[in-house]
Structure formats: C-alpha cells, structure tokens
Scaffold this motif. Structure first.
Motif, PDB file in Angstrom:
ATOM      1  N   ALA A  31     -12.987   0.359  -5.238  1.00  0.00           N
ATOM      2  CA  ALA A  31     -11.987   1.103  -5.047  1.00  0.00           C
ATOM      3  C   ALA A  31     -10.703   0.788  -5.278  1.00  0.00           C
ATOM      4  O   ALA A  31      -9.805   1.143  -5.919  1.00  0.00           O
ATOM      5  CB  ALA A  31     -12.325   2.052  -3.960  1.00  0.00           C
ATOM      6  N   ASP A  32     -10.314  -0.539  -4.580  1.00  0.00           N
ATOM      7  CA  ASP A  32      -8.944  -1.213  -4.353  1.00  0.00           C
ATOM      8  C   ASP A  32      -8.668  -1.606  -5.979  1.00  0.00           C
ATOM      9  O   ASP A  32      -7.466  -1.444  -6.278  1.00  0.00           O
ATOM     10  CB  ASP A  32      -9.120  -2.096  -3.639  1.00  0.00           C
ATOM     11  CG  ASP A  32      -9.031  -1.778  -1.860  1.00  0.00           C
ATOM     12  OD1 ASP A  32      -8.638  -0.640  -1.987  1.00  0.00           O
ATOM     13  OD2 ASP A  32      -9.365  -2.831  -1.246  1.00  0.00           O
TER      14      ASP A  32
ATOM     15  N   SER B 156       1.979   6.679  -6.928  1.00  0.00           N
ATOM     16  CA  SER B 156       1.056   7.623  -7.199  1.00  0.00           C
ATOM     17  C   SER B 156       1.381   8.873  -7.123  1.00  0.00           C
ATOM     18  O   SER B 156       1.141   9.835  -7.849  1.00  0.00           O
ATOM     19  CB  SER B 156      -0.331   7.201  -6.461  1.00  0.00           C
ATOM     20  OG  SER B 156      -1.330   8.147  -6.873  1.00  0.00           O
TER      21      SER B 156
ATOM     22  N   GLU C  53       0.975  -1.292  -0.013  1.00  0.00           N
ATOM     23  CA  GLU C  53      -0.162   0.027   0.000  1.00  0.00           C
ATOM     24  C   GLU C  53       1.031   1.071  -0.144  1.00  0.00           C
ATOM     25  O   GLU C  53       0.636   2.178  -0.971  1.00  0.00           O
ATOM     26  CB  GLU C  53      -0.884   0.009   1.303  1.00  0.00           C
ATOM     27  CG  GLU C  53      -2.108   1.161   1.400  1.00  0.00           C
ATOM     28  CD  GLU C  53      -2.878   1.179   2.418  1.00  0.00           C
ATOM     29  OE1 GLU C  53      -3.525   2.168   2.591  1.00  0.00           O
ATOM     30  OE2 GLU C  53      -2.911   0.130   3.124  1.00  0.00           O
TER      31      GLU C  53
ATOM     32  N   LEU D  20      -2.992   3.368 -11.189  1.00  0.00           N
ATOM     33  CA  LEU D  20      -1.860   3.589 -10.968  1.00  0.00           C
ATOM     34  C   LEU D  20      -0.970   3.142 -12.048  1.00  0.00           C
ATOM     35  O   LEU D  20      -0.081   3.717 -12.663  1.00  0.00           O
ATOM     36  CB  LEU D  20      -1.249   2.799  -9.844  1.00  0.00           C
ATOM     37  CG  LEU D  20       0.132   2.690  -9.295  1.00  0.00           C
ATOM     38  CD1 LEU D  20       0.770   4.334  -9.265  1.00  0.00           C
ATOM     39  CD2 LEU D  20       0.445   1.853  -8.154  1.00  0.00           C
TER      40      LEU D  20
ATOM     41  N   ARG E  26       2.330   1.830  -3.401  1.00  0.00           N
ATOM     42  CA  ARG E  26       1.464   2.361  -4.423  1.00  0.00           C
ATOM     43  C   ARG E  26       1.125   3.822  -3.992  1.00  0.00           C
ATOM     44  O   ARG E  26       1.135   4.725  -5.152  1.00  0.00           O
ATOM     45  CB  ARG E  26       0.048   1.589  -4.351  1.00  0.00           C
ATOM     46  CG  ARG E  26       0.172   0.287  -4.935  1.00  0.00           C
ATOM     47  CD  ARG E  26      -1.278  -0.454  -5.423  1.00  0.00           C
ATOM     48  NE  ARG E  26      -2.027  -0.791  -4.149  1.00  0.00           N
ATOM     49  CZ  ARG E  26      -1.676  -1.754  -3.238  1.00  0.00           C
ATOM     50  NH1 ARG E  26      -1.115  -2.639  -3.856  1.00  0.00           N
ATOM     51  NH2 ARG E  26      -2.370  -1.823  -2.310  1.00  0.00           N
ATOM     52  N   ARG E  27       1.354   4.165  -2.689  1.00  0.00           N
ATOM     53  CA  ARG E  27       1.023   5.540  -2.405  1.00  0.00           C
ATOM     54  C   ARG E  27       2.281   6.535  -3.127  1.00  0.00           C
ATOM     55  O   ARG E  27       2.054   7.401  -3.499  1.00  0.00           O
ATOM     56  CB  ARG E  27       0.689   5.757  -0.985  1.00  0.00           C
ATOM     57  CG  ARG E  27      -0.471   5.400  -0.437  1.00  0.00           C
ATOM     58  CD  ARG E  27      -0.654   5.608   0.948  1.00  0.00           C
ATOM     59  NE  ARG E  27      -1.745   5.171   1.734  1.00  0.00           N
ATOM     60  CZ  ARG E  27      -1.805   5.214   2.934  1.00  0.00           C
ATOM     61  NH1 ARG E  27      -0.879   5.729   3.473  1.00  0.00           N
ATOM     62  NH2 ARG E  27      -3.014   4.623   3.343  1.00  0.00           N
TER      63      ARG E  27
ATOM     64  N   THR F 155      -2.881  12.337 -11.590  1.00  0.00           N
ATOM     65  CA  THR F 155      -3.799  12.615 -10.270  1.00  0.00           C
ATOM     66  C   THR F 155      -3.685  14.007  -9.998  1.00  0.00           C
ATOM     67  O   THR F 155      -2.613  14.566 -10.194  1.00  0.00           O
ATOM     68  CB  THR F 155      -3.255  11.727  -9.278  1.00  0.00           C
ATOM     69  OG1 THR F 155      -3.059  10.110  -9.415  1.00  0.00           O
ATOM     70  CG2 THR F 155      -4.017  11.988  -7.726  1.00  0.00           C
TER      71      THR F 155
ATOM     72  N   SER G  55      -7.865   1.298  -8.104  1.00  0.00           N
ATOM     73  CA  SER G  55      -6.707   2.232  -7.414  1.00  0.00           C
ATOM     74  C   SER G  55      -5.571   1.634  -8.262  1.00  0.00           C
ATOM     75  O   SER G  55      -4.664   2.086  -8.712  1.00  0.00           O
ATOM     76  CB  SER G  55      -6.599   2.133  -6.084  1.00  0.00           C
ATOM     77  OG  SER G  55      -7.444   2.968  -5.542  1.00  0.00           O
TER      78      SER G  55
ATOM     79  N   ILE H  62     -12.653   8.738  -7.507  1.00  0.00           N
ATOM     80  CA  ILE H  62     -12.589   7.295  -7.544  1.00  0.00           C
ATOM     81  C   ILE H  62     -14.243   6.661  -7.374  1.00  0.00           C
ATOM     82  O   ILE H  62     -14.466   5.557  -7.674  1.00  0.00           O
ATOM     83  CB  ILE H  62     -11.679   6.719  -6.768  1.00  0.00           C
ATOM     84  CG1 ILE H  62     -11.441   5.210  -7.164  1.00  0.00           C
ATOM     85  CG2 ILE H  62     -12.044   6.872  -5.132  1.00  0.00           C
ATOM     86  CD1 ILE H  62      -9.957   4.683  -6.781  1.00  0.00           C
TER      87      ILE H  62
ATOM     88  N   SER I  63     -16.137   4.369  -9.676  1.00  0.00           N
ATOM     89  CA  SER I  63     -16.456   2.880  -9.265  1.00  0.00           C
ATOM     90  C   SER I  63     -17.897   2.649  -9.474  1.00  0.00           C
ATOM     91  O   SER I  63     -18.329   1.388  -9.850  1.00  0.00           O
ATOM     92  CB  SER I  63     -16.188   2.735  -7.571  1.00  0.00           C
ATOM     93  OG  SER I  63     -16.552   1.637  -7.125  1.00  0.00           O
TER      94      SER I  63
END
Length: 363
Positions: free
Chosen positions: A335-336, A31, A24, A343, A27-28, A353, A339, A324, A328
C-alpha cells in the motif's frame, strides 16, 4: 509537472521547508489538493481536515521567504536542479519505496536519476583490498552501462565513485547534508568531479550540516535509486548493513563480496550471504543479473524499469474506481509503494482520487 515558474518552485519549497510537516503529511496534502500552489490557496478548514490542526498551523505560520529566495538563487546556477515528485525527471525508482522524498536537490546530470543503477557501499575504514575491490567493480560496472550510486563517505564509497567516473555509466553521490555542503571535507575534490560528470543528490535543504541522524535516512535513497546493492566490506554491526536491509525491504537485489574469515570487515558480508545475498567475485555476475540484454550506457535505458511499473499499475486499475487494497492484491505492491506511485500519477493528471478514497484512471 516541472517547475515552470518561480512561484511554482517557491510553493514546493515552502511545503518541504516547513518544520513539522513530514513526508507523510506532504503526500496527504498533495493528494488532497494537487500542486502546492493549491495547498496554500486552500481554506484553513480544508487543510486542517487533510492533515490536522498542528500541521495546518505550522503551514500557515512558517515564514520561509529568505530560505526560499536563497534556494531559488542556488537553483538558477548552471548545473543545479530542484526535482519534485511531479517532475518528469524525478527518479521513478524512488516511487517504488515507502517514503520517497518530495523534493530533491541535484547538482550535475539530472538524467542519471533515471538510469539503470547499482549501489555500491562498504566500510569507511576499508582495507586496502576492500577499497581496491570497490573501485574495480565500480569501474567495470560503469563501463558495462550501470550508474553507480553511493554515499560519498570515506573508504569504499569514495573508491566506488572514483572507479565509476571512468565508465560511461558514471556515478550518483547521495549525501546527508545540504547540496552546498560536502562531508567529509576530504572528499571535496571528488564531489566536484562527480557534480561535473555525474550527479550529487540530497533531500536536505541548503545549509543542512552533517547531522548524525541524517545519514541513515539518506541510505533509503541510495538503495531506492538502484536495482540492487553490492556490499563490499562491512562489520557485523554497521551502517552499511542498514542500506542492505533497506534494499531487501524495497525489493532490490543484494550482492556481497566474500572476504577473509579472519577479517572483522568480512563479517557483515558473510552474514548477508548466509541470509540470502548473492555471492559475487566478478562484475560480470552483477551485469548478467541486472543488465542481461545490453551493455549500452545506462542513460540509454533511463526510466525503463519504473515506467514499466507505472504502466502495470495503470493496467491493473482499468477505468473503473478501485480501492488501494484491491489494487495491492492485483499488482503485488504494498500500500505504501502504491500510494507514492498513485500520487505521482495524480500530479500528472493520469489518476484521480475520488471522494470515497478510491482511485480512478483518467487516461
């Protein structure tokens, strides 16, 4: 964006090898900054704003030079590949799951990562009939054009890999160790054949031993790479059922082969069938479900399903900024899942973004 330089590869490795920086957080960071080179060039205050002080300190302090050098040497050997989220050869089907790995270590035919695939899983202590069923179904499905994904365990997994190697679809072994280690050792020769004719895949760094917790974690990749999962044999409580559950959560089809009411290894399959899994007793049942239009080799349809999914997301976005939650609703994706797909599209410079957290299509 493939790994077009040692510096780029080293940055991806440093990001994924840093202890305490989970998927996680990775990915943040990607992004927020784009490719890892930009992450490590960014000011510490910006990194802390994206992922917090603890993760920022871990990134700044971790010295991975030796491990990065060893991995780059490994990747330079024929047949070895490092595949990142930004690489066009990254398995697009994994972008549909909630927690896709940031980097994969691959030995063998990297193009199989985007082939139309079916996972076949089952008991390690398989019965003779169970092992025979796994091998027979895998052989027929591979000849019918599906790439067979399994976990290189003893029993049904090994039988499925062996059968799949006899067909055009071949096979992918997803392992729970580093790519330089094979577990169990009895499958060393089978793993060598898979690396030559198919692909061996792992998200775990080189040198990672056979740790108990890693095997359930790799199961999400087994089901994630595939359009469906066939359960050959399973006890009422088993790791095989974890893979089947993950498949259902990922929106994959679940198939199960029924067995004797007296066999403990049929209990899990019967349980899945009661819960809605499709009962199969012939490989043609699966081929008609997953590949109705053609019996051509799986590699010929590489990346087709996930490419369609990405196009659907882009079409739903239009060219106006969109959040998002609204996206969705328009796509029906979680949402996951969105995401992860956004990305990948951002790393390909197809989506941006915006400062307010919304997304905008660029092309």
């Amino acid at each position: 964006m493939p790994l077009d330089s040692p510096e780029s590869a080293a940055a991806w490795l440093r990001l994924t090898l840093t202890r305490g920086v989970g998927l996680e957080s990775q990915r943040r960071l990607l992004s927020a900054f784009g490719p890892p080179e930009r992450i490590f060039a960014a000011a510490g205050t910006a990194v802390r704003a994206a992922v917090g002080d603890r993760v920022a300190r871990a990134l700044a302090a971790f010295d991975a030079d030796d491990q990065v050098a060893r991995t780059l040497d490994w990747a330079a050997q024929p047949g070895n590949h490092l595949v990142t989220l930004a690489d066009p050869t990254y398995p697009q089907a994994l972008l549909e799951i909630a927690d896709p790995p940031t980097l994969l270590y691959v030995k063998g035919r990297v193009e199989l990562l985007n082939a139309r695939a079916l996972a076949i899983v089952g008991a390690r202590n398989a019965t003779a009939q169970g092992a025979s069923n796994a091998e027979q179904f895998a052989r027929e499905l591979s000849r019918g054009g599906l790439t067979i994904v399994s976990g290189l365990a003893l029993g049904c997994d090994a039988a499925a890999h062996a059968g799949a190697l006899e067909g055009a679809g071949s096979t992918i072994a997803v392992i729970g160790t580093g790519a330089d280690r094979i577990y169990p050792s009895r499958n060393q020769e089978l793993a060598r054949r898979i690396a030559e004719q198919g692909a061996v895949v792992t998200e775990f760094p080189l040198g990672t031993p056979a740790l108990r917790d890693n095997f359930p974690r790799r199961n999400r990749i087994i089901s994630g790479l595939a359009r469906g999962v066939l359960v050959v044999e399973a006890a009422a409580r088993s790791g095989t059922l974890i893979t089947a559950r993950l498949a259902g959560e990922q929106g994959r089809e679940v198939f199960a082969i029924p067995g004797s009411i007296h066999s403990p290894l049929s209990k899990g399959c019967h349980q899945l069938i009661r819960q809605g899994a499709k009962l199969v007793d012939d490989a043609r049942d699966i081929l008609s479900e997953l590949q109705p239009a053609s019996s051509a080799p799986a590699a010929s349809s590489a990346a087709e399903p996930a490419g369609d999914a990405q196009r659907a997301v882009l079409d739903a976005m239009g060219f106006d900024p969109v959040g998002i939650d609204l996206l969705s609703q328009h796509t029906g994706l979680t949402a996951d899942t969105l995401s992860a797909m956004l990305l990948s599209l951002e790393l390909e410079d197809r989506v941006a973004t915006l400062p307010d957290g919304r997304f905008q299509r660029l092309k």
